[in-house]
Design a protein around this motif. Structure first.
Motif, PDB file in Angstrom:
ATOM      1  N   SER A   4      49.627  43.912  40.497  1.00 30.60           N
ATOM      2  CA  SER A   4      48.465  43.278  39.900  1.00 30.60           C
ATOM      3  C   SER A   4      47.749  44.265  38.985  1.00 30.60           C
ATOM      4  O   SER A   4      47.925  45.490  39.103  1.00 30.60           O
ATOM      5  CB  SER A   4      47.510  42.818  41.000  1.00 30.60           C
ATOM      6  OG  SER A   4      46.831  43.938  41.565  1.00 30.60           O
ATOM      7  N   THR A  16      44.784  45.248  39.116  1.00 31.45           N
ATOM      8  CA  THR A  16      43.952  46.152  39.916  1.00 31.45           C
ATOM      9  C   THR A  16      44.751  47.361  40.375  1.00 31.45           C
ATOM     10  O   THR A  16      44.290  48.509  40.281  1.00 31.45           O
ATOM     11  CB  THR A  16      43.389  45.412  41.142  1.00 31.45           C
ATOM     12  OG1 THR A  16      42.676  44.249  40.706  1.00 31.45           O
ATOM     13  CG2 THR A  16      42.450  46.309  41.934  1.00 31.45           C
ATOM     14  N   SER A  45      38.375  48.664  34.097  1.00 37.23           N
ATOM     15  CA  SER A  45      39.419  48.680  33.080  1.00 37.23           C
ATOM     16  C   SER A  45      39.155  49.801  32.083  1.00 37.23           C
ATOM     17  O   SER A  45      38.014  50.199  31.858  1.00 37.23           O
ATOM     18  CB  SER A  45      39.456  47.344  32.341  1.00 37.23           C
ATOM     19  OG  SER A  45      39.793  46.294  33.218  1.00 37.23           O
ATOM     20  N   ARG A  61      45.051  45.981  31.858  1.00 38.53           N
ATOM     21  CA  ARG A  61      43.961  45.158  31.347  1.00 38.53           C
ATOM     22  C   ARG A  61      44.298  43.660  31.365  1.00 38.53           C
ATOM     23  O   ARG A  61      43.464  42.831  30.999  1.00 38.53           O
ATOM     24  CB  ARG A  61      43.596  45.582  29.921  1.00 38.53           C
ATOM     25  CG  ARG A  61      42.935  46.967  29.844  1.00 38.53           C
ATOM     26  CD  ARG A  61      42.503  47.288  28.420  1.00 38.53           C
ATOM     27  NE  ARG A  61      41.594  46.292  27.889  1.00 38.53           N
ATOM     28  CZ  ARG A  61      40.293  46.207  28.189  1.00 38.53           C
ATOM     29  NH1 ARG A  61      39.758  47.088  29.030  1.00 38.53           N
ATOM     30  NH2 ARG A  61      39.533  45.281  27.661  1.00 38.53           N
ATOM     31  N   GLN A  62      45.503  43.316  31.785  1.00 41.42           N
ATOM     32  CA  GLN A  62      45.868  41.908  31.873  1.00 41.42           C
ATOM     33  C   GLN A  62      45.076  41.231  32.990  1.00 41.42           C
ATOM     34  O   GLN A  62      44.626  41.878  33.928  1.00 41.42           O
ATOM     35  CB  GLN A  62      47.373  41.771  32.125  1.00 41.42           C
ATOM     36  CG  GLN A  62      48.225  42.277  30.975  1.00 41.42           C
ATOM     37  CD  GLN A  62      49.714  42.235  31.293  1.00 41.42           C
ATOM     38  OE1 GLN A  62      50.099  41.819  32.381  1.00 41.42           O
ATOM     39  NE2 GLN A  62      50.533  42.659  30.353  1.00 41.42           N
ATOM     40  N   GLN A  63      44.916  39.951  32.868  1.00 43.28           N
ATOM     41  CA  GLN A  63      44.143  39.215  33.857  1.00 43.28           C
ATOM     42  C   GLN A  63      45.005  38.823  35.045  1.00 43.28           C
ATOM     43  O   GLN A  63      46.153  38.417  34.900  1.00 43.28           O
ATOM     44  CB  GLN A  63      43.528  37.962  33.230  1.00 43.28           C
ATOM     45  CG  GLN A  63      42.463  38.260  32.189  1.00 43.28           C
ATOM     46  CD  GLN A  63      41.741  37.020  31.733  1.00 43.28           C
ATOM     47  OE1 GLN A  63      42.250  35.913  31.853  1.00 43.28           O
ATOM     48  NE2 GLN A  63      40.538  37.191  31.211  1.00 43.28           N
ATOM     49  N   TRP A  67      45.645  36.479  38.650  1.00 43.16           N
ATOM     50  CA  TRP A  67      45.557  35.038  38.907  1.00 43.16           C
ATOM     51  C   TRP A  67      44.131  34.612  39.250  1.00 43.16           C
ATOM     52  O   TRP A  67      43.723  33.485  38.975  1.00 43.16           O
ATOM     53  CB  TRP A  67      46.510  34.638  40.042  1.00 43.16           C
ATOM     54  CG  TRP A  67      46.196  35.272  41.373  1.00 43.16           C
ATOM     55  CD1 TRP A  67      46.741  36.389  41.907  1.00 43.16           C
ATOM     56  CD2 TRP A  67      45.247  34.802  42.347  1.00 43.16           C
ATOM     57  NE1 TRP A  67      46.202  36.672  43.143  1.00 43.16           N
ATOM     58  CE2 TRP A  67      45.281  35.711  43.437  1.00 43.16           C
ATOM     59  CE3 TRP A  67      44.377  33.721  42.404  1.00 43.16           C
ATOM     60  CZ2 TRP A  67      44.486  35.556  44.562  1.00 43.16           C
ATOM     61  CZ3 TRP A  67      43.573  33.562  43.535  1.00 43.16           C
ATOM     62  CH2 TRP A  67      43.633  34.480  44.590  1.00 43.16           C
ATOM     63  N   HIS A  74      41.336  35.425  37.968  1.00 44.25           N
ATOM     64  CA  HIS A  74      40.402  35.272  36.851  1.00 44.25           C
ATOM     65  C   HIS A  74      40.176  33.810  36.513  1.00 44.25           C
ATOM     66  O   HIS A  74      39.168  33.461  35.902  1.00 44.25           O
ATOM     67  CB  HIS A  74      40.909  36.034  35.628  1.00 44.25           C
ATOM     68  CG  HIS A  74      40.712  37.505  35.715  1.00 44.25           C
ATOM     69  ND1 HIS A  74      39.570  38.143  35.260  1.00 44.25           N
ATOM     70  CD2 HIS A  74      41.501  38.485  36.240  1.00 44.25           C
ATOM     71  CE1 HIS A  74      39.672  39.444  35.490  1.00 44.25           C
ATOM     72  NE2 HIS A  74      40.829  39.675  36.084  1.00 44.25           N
ATOM     73  N   ASP A  94      31.846  39.958  40.556  1.00 44.99           N
ATOM     74  CA  ASP A  94      32.460  41.148  39.950  1.00 44.99           C
ATOM     75  C   ASP A  94      32.800  42.206  40.987  1.00 44.99           C
ATOM     76  O   ASP A  94      33.852  42.847  40.914  1.00 44.99           O
ATOM     77  CB  ASP A  94      31.507  41.741  38.895  1.00 44.99           C
ATOM     78  CG  ASP A  94      31.411  40.866  37.653  1.00 44.99           C
ATOM     79  OD1 ASP A  94      32.321  40.031  37.457  1.00 44.99           O
ATOM     80  OD2 ASP A  94      30.439  41.013  36.897  1.00 44.99           O
ATOM     81  N   ARG A 118      36.167  41.486  42.794  1.00 44.84           N
ATOM     82  CA  ARG A 118      37.406  41.321  42.039  1.00 44.84           C
ATOM     83  C   ARG A 118      38.431  42.401  42.379  1.00 44.84           C
ATOM     84  O   ARG A 118      39.620  42.118  42.532  1.00 44.84           O
ATOM     85  CB  ARG A 118      37.115  41.341  40.529  1.00 44.84           C
ATOM     86  CG  ARG A 118      36.382  40.109  40.046  1.00 44.84           C
ATOM     87  CD  ARG A 118      36.056  40.169  38.565  1.00 44.84           C
ATOM     88  NE  ARG A 118      35.246  39.031  38.186  1.00 44.84           N
ATOM     89  CZ  ARG A 118      35.729  37.864  37.779  1.00 44.84           C
ATOM     90  NH1 ARG A 118      37.042  37.712  37.694  1.00 44.84           N
ATOM     91  NH2 ARG A 118      34.934  36.869  37.458  1.00 44.84           N
TER      92      ARG A 118
END
Length: 284
Positions: free
Chosen positions: A3, A5, A49, A81-83, A85, A87, A95, A98
């Protein structure tokens, strides 16, 4: 694939190693780049990020000049930096929570102690709805339902092909405090017993009132471990904030506390029997 994160944590860890290899002080590096010390700390901890331009500044400051090494770092920065699931749930996910959902998604082992409520990954939909409504009394029905849907979606990790090992210790107050009506609470306790019985990756223990004073008085927490990055993350949560730490000494203290709680709790098989017995009490 990991992920975002966990990728941020991996990136932050590599950047922290670079800084240490150059024998540079974090405070001095932050000052040289016009950042706050807390910003650099959160980057190295993987809690925020990192923009590609900021990654490039760090690499230049550390004297990284190899085109291939720069490319690898910037590629990892873009991936991180991709989102995820989660999001898609927008504001339904605070926040400060997350990062935890991201860690949870990629963890291979999770141990958790909860003194007030059933762990989110083991809550029934009805129980979750009552808890979320109680904790967010001013939210609309639509907002509450989005939070419930998110909590149910998080539980998919326990049913995937490679589920994490999940060991939960819950205080006796959790099973004695009625959340919703009797049938709803009975269904929740039976669900806990069923999960512990049918899922080899899930273990549940109940910490009885008779244990008296114990190693985690009034403090719920979780420790998450991963297969593709070293070290674990200890997490604790308040009403509107959370705390993460990956400092080895602090994580070790949380792990030691959990071991002490295990020793003070009812053994897993007897805990399952107890859960079913209390479920019957709620049905009478």
């Amino acid at each position: 694939m990991s992920s975002p994160t966990v990728l941020r944590r991996r990136l932050g860890g590599e950047l922290g190693k670079l800084r240490a290899s150059r024998e540079m002080n974090a405070k001095d590096v932050a000052a040289a780049l016009g950042w706050s010390a807390s910003k650099l700390s959160r980057i190295e901890s993987g809690l925020v990020s990192l923009q590609e331009r900021d990654a490039a500044k760090l690499l230049a400051h550390y004297g990284v000049s190899s085109p291939e090494e720069v490319r690898q770092f910037l590629s990892l920065t873009r991936q991180s930096r991709q989102q995820g699931w989660w999001h898609a749930y927008g504001d339904a996910l605070p926040d400060w929570f997350r990062a935890y959902v991201g860690f949870e998604t990629d963890a291979t082992k999770i141990v958790t102690y909860q003194c007030e409520l059933v762990p989110g990954l083991l809550q029934t939909e009805t129980y979750a709805r009552h808890v979320i409504r109680a904790m967010n009394p001013t939210e609309s029905t639509e907002e509450v339902e989005r939070r419930v849907a998110l909590r149910m979606d998080r539980q998919h990790i326990l049913n995937r092909q490679d589920p994490p090992q999940f060991w939960a210790i819950i205080g006796e107050a959790v099973i004695r405090r009625p959340v919703g009506n009797g049938p709803a609470m009975a269904a929740q306790l039976r669900h806990l017993a069923l999960m512990a019985d049918e899922k080899p990756n899930i273990t549940i223990q109940v910490l009885p009132f008779s244990a008296g004073a114990h190693a985690a008085m009034g403090a719920s927490f979780s420790v998450l471990s991963f297969s593709d990055i070293p070290g674990s993350v200890a997490y604790s949560e308040a009403t509107t904030s959370s705390t993460y730490t990956e400092r080895p000494a602090e994580v070790a203290r949380h792990e030691d506390t959990f071991l002490r709680l295990m020793a003070s709790s009812v053994q897993p098989e007897k805990s399952v029997t107890w859960l079913r017995k209390v479920a019957e009490e709620y049905e009478t």
